[in-house]
Design a protein around this motif. Structure first.
Motif: not given
Length: 196
Positions: A116-120
């Motif tokens: 999720v952090e990488d996507d954001i």
């Protein structure tokens, strides 16, 4: 902060507030002479009580012990305010079937939060992103803290997070109603929290 902490805050503050309100009303009634006109000009506690307190020095040690306990409880309360009940393992495909072969799938919560952090972080204008899962392994909540550039289009970033990132997390966990909370901070501006 989780719901249990919030409920504890409400109950604790209600009890402390009620106790202080009763003490204040009692002193106000005493000073206005409601309990008798002769009591209005007298000290809150009589001279005999003051002599008894002075004759028993152990009372000050007991008061010190109570103050230490109250201080430790206040410190614990402060620690609880900043604590998030993070989940370390997620229960996926939990089967209520009593058959031992039915199985249960556990996954690392860190793997999902990193994804999720990488996507954001892949969204233009995002400086930093933090994702946490809290609550219970069977019913998690997604907490997102995102910092953007001060020139970024925050509406576009929020839309991308809600429409893409949160949707993908809900799909991965097979939880279409996964609660997600977003704190979006614009660099050098105040934070805004919303439920997505």
């Amino acid at each position: 902060m989780n719901r249990r902490t919030t409920r504890g805050n409400r109950v604790g503050l209600l009890l402390v507030g009620a106790l202080l309100l009763l003490a204040g009303v009692g002193v106000a009634l005493l000073s206005t002479g409601v309990f008798g006109a002769d009591r209005a000009g007298q000290p809150v506690y009589p001279e005999s009580a003051a002599q008894w307190v002075n004759a028993n020095p152990w009372l000050w040690w007991a008061a010190l012990a109570v103050a230490v306990v109250v201080g430790l409880l206040a410190l614990r309360w402060l620690v609880v305010q900043i604590r998030i009940d993070r989940i370390h393992r997620l229960s996926l495909d939990t089967d209520r079937d009593p058959d031992p072969a039915a199985g249960r799938t556990d996954a690392s919560a860190k793997a999902l939060t990193r994804a999720v952090e990488d996507d954001i972080l892949g969204i233009d204008g995002v400086r930093d992103a933090r994702a946490d899962l809290s609550g219970h392994a069977d019913a998690p909540e997604l907490w997102l803290k995102v910092t953007t550039d001060n020139t970024a289009d925050t509406a576009h970033i929020r839309r991308r997070i809600v429409d893409d990132v949160v949707r993908d997390a809900r799909t991965a966990l097979e939880l279409p109603a996964l609660p997600a909370y977003l704190t979006l901070t614009v660099s050098r501006r105040s934070a805004a929290r919303s439920v997505v």
